[in-house]
Design a protein around this motif. Sequence first.
Motif, short mmCIF file in Angstrom:
data_model
loop_
_atom_site.label_atom_id
_atom_site.label_comp_id
_atom_site.label_asym_id
_atom_site.label_seq_id
_atom_site.Cartn_x
_atom_site.Cartn_y
_atom_site.Cartn_z
N ARG A 168 0.62 -1.17 0.17
CA ARG A 168 -0.63 0.18 0.16
C ARG A 168 1.15 1.61 -0.48
O ARG A 168 1.88 1.74 0.93
N ASP A 169 -0.01 2.08 -0.64
CA ASP A 169 1.06 3.48 -0.92
C ASP A 169 1.24 4.20 0.68
O ASP A 169 -0.40 4.68 1.10
N PRO A 170 2.00 4.63 1.81
CA PRO A 170 1.92 5.32 2.56
C PRO A 170 1.75 6.50 2.81
O PRO A 170 1.10 6.87 4.23
N PHE A 171 1.40 7.29 1.98
CA PHE A 171 1.50 8.56 1.49
C PHE A 171 0.25 9.07 1.74
O PHE A 171 -0.95 8.56 1.22
N ARG A 172 -0.06 10.18 2.65
CA ARG A 172 -1.84 10.80 3.58
C ARG A 172 -1.06 11.83 2.53
O ARG A 172 -0.76 12.64 4.81
N PRO A 173 -1.25 12.58 1.92
CA PRO A 173 -1.62 14.30 1.99
C PRO A 173 -2.04 15.12 3.18
O PRO A 173 -1.21 15.78 3.18
N ALA A 174 -2.59 15.09 3.93
CA ALA A 174 -3.33 15.68 4.89
C ALA A 174 -2.49 15.42 6.29
O ALA A 174 -3.04 16.07 7.19
N ASP A 175 -1.62 14.65 5.94
CA ASP A 175 -1.26 13.57 7.37
C ASP A 175 -0.06 13.73 7.80
O ASP A 175 0.21 12.56 7.50
N ALA A 176 0.91 14.78 8.02
CA ALA A 176 2.59 13.95 7.42
C ALA A 176 2.93 12.86 8.58
O ALA A 176 3.76 12.46 7.92
N ARG A 177 2.51 13.40 10.05
CA ARG A 177 3.03 12.79 10.79
C ARG A 177 2.53 10.98 10.83
O ARG A 177 2.46 9.49 11.09
N LEU A 178 0.85 10.64 9.90
CA LEU A 178 0.75 9.34 9.81
C LEU A 178 0.94 8.84 8.58
O LEU A 178 1.45 7.30 8.84
N THR A 179 1.92 9.61 7.79
CA THR A 179 2.37 9.14 6.48
C THR A 179 3.89 8.78 6.84
O THR A 179 4.22 7.10 7.01
N ASP A 180 4.76 9.16 8.26
CA ASP A 180 5.77 8.38 9.21
C ASP A 180 5.46 7.76 9.97
O ASP A 180 6.43 6.94 9.17
N TYR A 181 4.49 7.61 10.25
CA TYR A 181 4.34 6.06 10.97
C TYR A 181 3.90 5.17 9.60
O TYR A 181 4.88 3.88 10.13
N LEU A 182 3.00 5.42 8.92
CA LEU A 182 2.75 3.97 7.79
C LEU A 182 4.40 3.98 7.59
O LEU A 182 4.61 2.79 6.61
N MET A 183 5.42 4.67 6.74
CA MET A 183 6.18 4.48 6.05
C MET A 183 7.30 3.91 7.26
O MET A 183 7.84 2.94 7.01
N GLY A 184 6.90 3.91 8.96
CA GLY A 184 7.89 3.06 9.65
C GLY A 184 7.66 1.59 9.47
O GLY A 184 8.19 0.45 9.54
N ARG A 185 6.51 1.38 10.05
CA ARG A 185 5.67 -0.38 9.55
C ARG A 185 5.88 -1.07 8.19
O ARG A 185 6.39 -1.35 8.24
N GLN A 186 6.17 -0.02 7.29
CA GLN A 186 6.69 -0.37 5.86
C GLN A 186 8.08 -0.69 5.73
O GLN A 186 8.23 -2.07 5.18
N SER A 187 8.79 0.19 6.71
CA SER A 187 10.39 0.15 6.64
C SER A 187 10.21 -2.04 6.73
O SER A 187 11.62 -2.40 6.70
N VAL A 188 9.94 -1.88 8.04
CA VAL A 188 9.99 -2.97 8.49
C VAL A 188 9.84 -4.79 7.45
O VAL A 188 10.16 -5.45 7.44
#
Length: 92
Positions: A56-76
């Motif tokens: 899934r695409d982690p980018f959430r244009p309205a929420d940079a913190r959520l994008t960062d969180y989802l990118m952390g999940r993806q990195s695992v």
Amino acid sequence: MSEPTRSRKERLPVSEPPTYEQSDIYAIKALWEGKANEGQQKMAVAWLMNACGVARDPFRPADARLTDYLMGRQSVGRMVLELVNAKVLSHG
């Protein structure tokens, strides 16, 4: 008291914990204990990859913190996939 099992079919916000079924619990526990059969191993890894959101695409244009969180999940998940796809060196 244990948390109720949630169906994979539930549509939850991406920031919510991943859904799971009873079979996912058994598969993860068996993998953790080193007792998982081939089907359980595949189920556990598939659940982990889904939980990490690797497809899934982690980018959430309205929420940079959520994008960062989802990118952390993806990195695992990507670290696991890196090992899955790594070439094994033979020692001979």
